[in-house]
Design a protein around this motif. Structure first.
Motif, mmCIF file in Angstrom:
data_model
loop_
_atom_site.group_PDB
_atom_site.id
_atom_site.type_symbol
_atom_site.label_atom_id
_atom_site.label_comp_id
_atom_site.label_asym_id
_atom_site.label_seq_id
_atom_site.Cartn_x
_atom_site.Cartn_y
_atom_site.Cartn_z
ATOM 1 N N ALA A 47 39.736 15.295 65.943
ATOM 2 C CA ALA A 47 39.480 13.856 65.602
ATOM 3 C C ALA A 47 40.086 13.039 66.709
ATOM 4 N N LYS A 48 41.103 13.497 67.502
ATOM 5 C CA LYS A 48 41.619 12.510 68.529
ATOM 6 C C LYS A 48 40.617 12.548 69.943
ATOM 7 N N ASP A 49 39.837 13.536 69.911
ATOM 8 C CA ASP A 49 38.881 13.636 71.115
ATOM 9 C C ASP A 49 37.671 12.556 70.904
ATOM 10 N N LYS A 50 37.635 11.795 72.009
ATOM 11 C CA LYS A 50 36.683 10.752 72.361
ATOM 12 C C LYS A 50 35.240 11.351 72.337
ATOM 13 N N PRO A 51 34.130 11.056 71.502
ATOM 14 C CA PRO A 51 33.015 11.651 71.713
ATOM 15 C C PRO A 51 32.180 11.051 72.666
ATOM 16 N N LEU A 52 31.310 12.084 73.266
ATOM 17 C CA LEU A 52 30.683 11.741 74.403
ATOM 18 C C LEU A 52 29.545 10.983 74.130
ATOM 19 N N GLY A 53 29.052 10.268 74.964
ATOM 20 C CA GLY A 53 27.620 9.479 74.782
ATOM 21 C C GLY A 53 26.529 10.310 75.444
ATOM 22 N N LYS A 54 25.449 9.929 75.077
ATOM 23 C CA LYS A 54 24.187 10.699 75.593
ATOM 24 C C LYS A 54 24.086 10.785 77.234
ATOM 25 N N SER A 128 25.860 18.519 70.786
ATOM 26 C CA SER A 128 26.082 17.253 69.944
ATOM 27 C C SER A 128 27.618 16.825 70.132
ATOM 28 N N SER A 129 27.699 15.786 70.272
ATOM 29 C CA SER A 129 29.000 15.072 70.189
ATOM 30 C C SER A 129 29.340 14.508 68.857
ATOM 31 N N HIS A 130 30.514 14.351 68.377
ATOM 32 C CA HIS A 130 30.808 14.024 67.073
ATOM 33 C C HIS A 130 31.991 13.239 67.015
ATOM 34 N N GLY A 131 32.454 12.569 65.985
ATOM 35 C CA GLY A 131 33.608 11.662 65.727
ATOM 36 C C GLY A 131 34.433 12.093 64.520
ATOM 37 N N ALA A 132 35.567 11.746 64.518
ATOM 38 C CA ALA A 132 36.597 11.678 63.130
ATOM 39 C C ALA A 132 36.525 13.108 62.590
ATOM 40 N N GLY A 133 36.570 14.146 63.443
ATOM 41 C CA GLY A 133 36.776 15.447 62.985
ATOM 42 C C GLY A 133 35.375 16.263 62.522
ATOM 43 N N ASP A 134 34.174 15.597 62.646
ATOM 44 C CA ASP A 134 33.039 16.059 62.232
ATOM 45 C C ASP A 134 32.482 17.297 62.958
ATOM 46 N N ALA A 135 32.956 17.371 64.301
ATOM 47 C CA ALA A 135 32.713 18.695 65.003
ATOM 48 C C ALA A 135 33.438 19.912 64.489
ATOM 49 N N GLN A 205 34.011 22.347 71.640
ATOM 50 C CA GLN A 205 34.891 22.159 72.643
ATOM 51 C C GLN A 205 35.521 20.557 72.525
ATOM 52 N N GLY A 206 36.547 20.514 71.935
ATOM 53 C CA GLY A 206 36.964 18.907 71.450
ATOM 54 C C GLY A 206 36.070 18.551 70.445
ATOM 55 N N ALA A 207 35.435 17.407 70.790
ATOM 56 C CA ALA A 207 34.660 16.611 70.135
ATOM 57 C C ALA A 207 33.155 17.080 70.012
#
Length: 248
Positions: A47-54, A128-135, A205-207
């Motif tokens: 959740a603390k990892d910033k999701p990567l953009g495309k 896929s990059s995700h936010g708020a713990g969805d990864a 790996q992270g988000a």
């Protein structure tokens, strides 16, 4: 970067299914530190990892220069959640994973196909990059479904899958899950199903979630044995993700 393939890792039909259809028509690591994530921790993992953009995903994705012996092609992938469904419904995360996706909307999602230059079946990957713990939830949902589902129907296509088997934890990234299953491809109830072995490996790996999948289509280069996602492909991709994180 490899050449672009104008096709989408789309809802309803996976790459291996398309290859099966064509075949029949023709008659015929340096990886991140490992953390064991419990169901309680799933809500906050990543959740603390910033999701990567495309654009970031494109920069860290495998290219031809990263993998000797493979041709790497781009595959289009939408960030929307997969709507592939299964009967029973609790098996949906497994059928979604056979196309590299999940039931979670991504911040960004891109795809690659790695084809051996010499001999052997190809491997597809969706980042896929995700936010708020969805990864973490993607991994948890797939692991839970693989434990519960031994056979199910892909409702959209009408193919059954059986012999779903959760494999030993491969220990990739922050957390990972590996499974094998068999697709029973038939065009009608009167046809003898063609058995297509599948392998799926999902790594967080992270988000970011890297979803790898491979299959042995009938008469293909993989022979009749179980499908395998090559370790060198997974580790090469994780290396790039880890190096990117270290330079942020």
């Amino acid at each position: 970067m490899g050449k672009t393939v104008v096709r989408q890792s789309r809802v309803g039909i996976s790459i291996a299914m398309l290859m099966t259809f064509l075949s029949l028509a023709a008659c015929e690591s340096g990886q991140g530190s490992r953390t064991n994530t419990t169901s309680e921790e799933t809500k906050t993992a990543g959740a603390k990892d910033k999701p990567l953009g495309k654009a970031d995903l494109e920069r860290v994705a495998i290219t031809n220069t990263d993998l000797d012996g493979y041709d790497v092609e781009q595959v289009l992938a939408a960030p929307s959640a997969s709507h592939r469904t299964a009967d029973p419904d609790e098996c949906a995360p497994v059928v979604q994973a056979t196309g590299g996706s999940s039931g979670f909307t991504a911040t960004a999602r891109i795809g690659r196909m790695m084809s051996p230059k010499e001999h052997g079946p190809g491997t597809s990957m969706i980042l896929s990059s995700h936010g708020a713990g969805d990864a973490a939830r993607v991994i948890d949902a797939l692991r839970t479904a693989a434990k519960r589902c031994k056979t199910f129907l892909d409702i959209g296509v009408g193919f059954r899958y059986d012999e779903v088997a959760l494999q030993a934890d491969p220990g990739y990234g922050d957390e990972s899950v590996s499974l094998r299953l068999t697709q029973l491809a038939a065009f009608s109830e009167d046809d003898e199903p063609i058995r297509v072995p599948y392998a799926v490996v999902a790594v967080r790996q992270g988000a970011t979630v890297a979803m790898f999948y491979a299959s042995n289509r009938p008469g293909g280069a993989g022979g009749t044995g179980p499908a395998v996602v090559p370790d060198e492909i997974i580790r090469t991709q994780l290396d790039k993700l880890v190096k990117r994180a270290a330079t942020k």
